[in-house]
Design a protein around this motif. Structure first.
Motif, PDB file in Angstrom:
ATOM      1  N   LEU A  12      -4.361   9.240   1.076  1.00 11.53           N
ATOM      2  CA  LEU A  12      -4.243   9.054   2.524  1.00 11.53           C
ATOM      3  C   LEU A  12      -3.667   7.676   2.793  1.00 11.53           C
ATOM      4  CD1 LEU A  12      -7.845  10.347   3.246  1.00 11.53           C
ATOM      5  CD2 LEU A  12      -5.766  11.553   3.931  1.00 11.53           C
ATOM      6  N   ASP A  13      -2.499   7.640   3.446  1.00 21.30           N
ATOM      7  CA  ASP A  13      -1.870   6.360   3.751  1.00 21.30           C
ATOM      8  C   ASP A  13      -2.128   6.010   5.209  1.00 21.30           C
ATOM      9  OD1 ASP A  13      -0.348   4.079   3.954  1.00 21.30           O
ATOM     10  OD2 ASP A  13       1.394   4.911   2.890  1.00 21.30           O
ATOM     11  N   GLU A  14      -3.039   5.093   5.428  1.00 19.53           N
ATOM     12  CA  GLU A  14      -3.414   4.613   6.764  1.00 19.53           C
ATOM     13  C   GLU A  14      -3.633   5.728   7.786  1.00 19.53           C
ATOM     14  OE1 GLU A  14      -2.357   0.938   8.343  1.00 19.53           O
ATOM     15  OE2 GLU A  14      -0.900   0.485   6.763  1.00 19.53           O
ATOM     16  N   PRO A  15      -4.667   6.543   7.566  1.00 22.12           N
ATOM     17  CA  PRO A  15      -4.940   7.613   8.540  1.00 22.12           C
ATOM     18  C   PRO A  15      -5.346   7.087   9.911  1.00 22.12           C
ATOM     19  CG  PRO A  15      -6.679   7.504   6.871  1.00 22.12           C
ATOM     20  CD  PRO A  15      -5.566   6.611   6.403  1.00 22.12           C
ATOM     21  N   LYS A  66       0.824  -1.215   0.000  1.00 22.38           N
ATOM     22  CA  LYS A  66       0.000   0.000   0.000  1.00 22.38           C
ATOM     23  C   LYS A  66       0.862   1.270   0.000  1.00 22.38           C
ATOM     24  CE  LYS A  66      -2.072  -1.083   3.890  1.00 22.38           C
ATOM     25  NZ  LYS A  66      -1.266  -2.276   4.211  1.00 22.38           N
ATOM     26  N   THR A  67       1.825   1.307   0.912  1.00 23.71           N
ATOM     27  CA  THR A  67       2.671   2.502   1.010  1.00 23.71           C
ATOM     28  C   THR A  67       3.517   2.667  -0.247  1.00 23.71           C
ATOM     29  OG1 THR A  67       2.700   2.378   3.409  1.00 23.71           O
ATOM     30  CG2 THR A  67       4.492   3.596   2.387  1.00 23.71           C
ATOM     31  N   THR A  68       4.005   1.549  -0.758  1.00 23.37           N
ATOM     32  CA  THR A  68       4.781   1.599  -1.994  1.00 23.37           C
ATOM     33  C   THR A  68       3.952   2.235  -3.109  1.00 23.37           C
ATOM     34  OG1 THR A  68       5.913  -0.417  -1.309  1.00 23.37           O
ATOM     35  CG2 THR A  68       6.079   0.186  -3.636  1.00 23.37           C
ATOM     36  N   PRO A 127       1.067  11.151   4.479  1.00 21.01           N
ATOM     37  CA  PRO A 127       1.845   9.908   4.418  1.00 21.01           C
ATOM     38  C   PRO A 127       1.646   9.007   5.622  1.00 21.01           C
ATOM     39  CG  PRO A 127       3.274  11.727   5.038  1.00 21.01           C
ATOM     40  CD  PRO A 127       1.907  12.314   4.806  1.00 21.01           C
ATOM     41  N   GLU A 128       2.051   7.748   5.450  1.00 21.37           N
ATOM     42  CA  GLU A 128       1.995   6.789   6.557  1.00 21.37           C
ATOM     43  C   GLU A 128       2.843   7.297   7.726  1.00 21.37           C
ATOM     44  OE1 GLU A 128       2.385   2.145   6.435  1.00 21.37           O
ATOM     45  OE2 GLU A 128       4.373   3.002   6.541  1.00 21.37           O
ATOM     46  N   GLY A 129       2.323   7.187   8.920  1.00 20.64           N
ATOM     47  CA  GLY A 129       3.060   7.657  10.086  1.00 20.64           C
ATOM     48  C   GLY A 129       3.024   9.164  10.247  1.00 20.64           C
TER      49      GLY A 129
HETATM   50 MG   LIG Z   1       2.167   1.009   4.723  1.00 18.51          MG
END
Ligand SMILES: [Mg+2]
Ligand SMILES: Nc1ncnc2c1ncn2[C@@H]1O[C@H](COP(=O)(O)OP(=O)(O)O)[C@@H](O)[C@H]1O
Lengths: 301, 237
Positions: free
Chosen positions: B160-163, B43-45, B85-87
């Protein structure tokens, strides 16, 4: 008592110079996590270029020629900014994604190249700045002597530091510089061209460094090709004392180290100065491993 | 309806490891699309490739009829694609307001204050905390800041990466309510999540990403009802 104040004036002068040079180390480290070992040599190159301008356009009459000195600064700043950009492009950019050690080796190589270049172009000997290019005025305030050169160095250093501080903290591009130092990818997601920020740091640092280098020449009235080692090392230590990567830290570290050096030289012994400097460095790192204003790494997540 | 974003046969690798093995998807203007996938699915990639932080080995990313593969990240932002982004990745030693204002970096300075006021009206908590360093915010507040900062770029497409990552259920609910409001203003949203229930409730359509490949594609309602999704991502809820 007047010895104390005299040493404070002397220390502030040298401290201002250290601070100007330390800013170049700290700004590059802040963004690239790289110690630009060639920075001290760039500053020395600035001193030599300034010297050449001064000796070829003036200095013979023995009377003050402020405009020649002004021109020397302009020439040194422009040349060293260009050198800084070339350095980034040729020595560091190709190694951006390489092992950390490769960049260190490249930095050391660039340092040696600049040093040897100066020696070949100018001289392996110590060159002397002509006397009297700056007004030979001095003021006596209650037993303390402050010369025109000292006052010039102190005032200009402080003005430059205040300007840089305002620029970095209160303009959009300045904020982009700080953001890029924290997290390059997040900065890119804001639309910041991080490469441009890096180039700007290789312009700002060398510009201040060229001024610092020429200040050294004008203050001690001499320049030698390898003085990047001594002055560069002291400025680098100043950056670490203040917290490497931290801009106000470099200013504070420079001023502190200058004052400390002067006081130690005045009250203890000037032959032990370098040892005393390292003593201060070690003492500060023992108390605060990240330097006085350095952030804890944990804050960066 | 023409697609705002269409990805086809995207391959992305880290050295020898291929993280995306031919991913295709499309997002229409005004849509909310969710991509579900467990840890390590890619997903993040995918999100980083869309934003230009990673360069795809092959395949194409078409946005507003332009090819994005190979384009610089900062230029992609200027095209109207923002990412939280994630994190979260907020600038911890900058203030909340400085973080937000950086979001408007690519826009005329005169528009910054107005956009900031809009973000504050969506996330009043951020206004209360505006002079605080972002690193001192709670996780939920940092997530709001990351979303607010992305909105400051005035995006057409919000990634949105894993909000929901690492946040308590109540806070997750709050954030997804805000995302609904944002979607209603016409911003197209592509969200990747492990929290399938929240994401599918928000989304119109969804995909399931499994180790670098799209395994399923359907309407959000169908995915919520599908036994395959229920077993793998909804804990048989
Ligand atoms: Mg990820
Ligand atoms: N920087 C990296 N270097 C090498 N492999 C990576 C890197 N980042 C992610 N991967 C690998 O790529 C795959 C997909 O990761 P990622 O996109 O982060 O998945 P997700 O976001 O769905 O958890 C995983 O197998 C992960 O180990």
């Amino acid at each position: 008592m007047s010895t104390l104040f005299q040493q404070l004036v002397n220390g502030l002068t040298v401290g201002g110079i250290y601070a100007l040079i330390a800013l170049g180390y700290t700004m590059v480290y802040g963004i690239l996590k790289l110690i630009n070992f060639a920075h001290g040599d760039l500053c020395v190159l600035g001193a030599f270029i300034g010297l050449t301008v001064i000796t070829s356009l003036g200095g013979a009459s023995g009377s003050p020629e402020i405009w020649v000195v002004g021109l020397a600064f302009v020439a040194a700043i422009i040349a060293i900014c260009c050198a800084g950009v070339v350095l980034e492009f040729a020595a560091y950019r190709p190694l951006r994604n390489a092992h950390r050690l490769s960049a260190v080796v490249s930095a050391l190589g660039a340092s040696m190249m600049i040093e040897n270049g100066i020696m070949l172009i100018w001289s392996p000997q110590t060159l002397v700045f002509p006397q009297g290019v700056l007004p030979q005025i001095s003021w006596h305030v209650g037993g303390v002597v402050i010369t025109f050169t000292q006052l010039m160095i102190i005032v200009i250093s402080l003005i430059l530091m205040a300007s840089l501080y305002l620029y970095v903290n209160h303009t959009r591009f300045g904020t982009a510089i700080r953001a890029s130092a924290i997290d390059q990818d997040a900065a890119r997601l804001m639309g910041i061209n991080v490469n441009r920020v890096i180039v700007s740091v290789f312009i700002l640092g060398p510009a201040l460094g060229a001024i610092g280098g020429l200040f050294i020449g004008l203050y001690y009235r001499q320049a030698v090709f390898d003085m990047g080692w001594t002055y560069g090392l002291n400025a680098f230590i100043a950056a670490i004392i203040g917290g490497i990567g931290n801009i106000p830290g470099a200013m504070l570290g420079g001023l502190l180290l200058g004052l400390f050096n002067a006081l130690a030289g005045g009250y203890i012994s000037s032959t032990w100065q370098q040892a005393i400097t390292f003593g201060l460095l070690i003492a500060i790192l023992l108390v605060r491993p990240t330097g006085i204003l350095g952030e804890r790494v944990a804050e960066k997540v | 309806m023409s697609d705002l974003l269409s990805v086809s046969d995207l391959h992305v690798s880290y050295g020898q490891i291929e993280a995306l093995k031919g991913v295709s998807l499309r997002v229409a203007e005004g849509e909310v699309v969710a991509i579900l996938g467990s840890n390590g699915a890619g997903k993040t990639t995918l999100m980083r490739s869309l934003s230009g932080l990673l360069r795809a080995k092959s395949g194409s990313i078409t946005y507003d009829n332009e090819e994005l593969v190979g384009r610089r990240a900062d230029l992609i932002v200027r095209k109207g694609i923002a990412q939280s982004p994630e994190g979260r990745r907020v600038f911890g030693t900058l203030t909340v307001e400085e973080n937000l204002d950086l979001g408007a970096y690519t826009r005329p300075i005169s528009e910054t204050a107005g956009s900031r006021a809009e973000v504050y009206s969506t996330f009043p908590k951020l206004q209360e905390r505006r002079s605080q360093l972002a690193g001192t915010l709670s996780g939920g507040e940092q997530q709001m800041l990351a979303i607010g900062r992305a909105l400051m770029t005035k995006p057409r497409l919000l990634l949105l990466d894993e909000p929901s990552l690492g946040l308590a259920p109540l806070i997750v609910k709050d954030i997804f309510t805000k995302l609904r409001t944002i979607a209603e203003t016409g911003v197209t949203i592509l969200v990747v999540e492990q929290n399938a229930r929240m994401a599918l409730k928000l989304a119109d359509r969804g995909y399931v990403l499994e180790v670098g490949r799209m395994a399923l594609e359907d309407s959000a309602a169908n995915l919520l009802a599908s036994s395959q999704v229920q077993e793998a991502y909804l804990g048989k809820g």
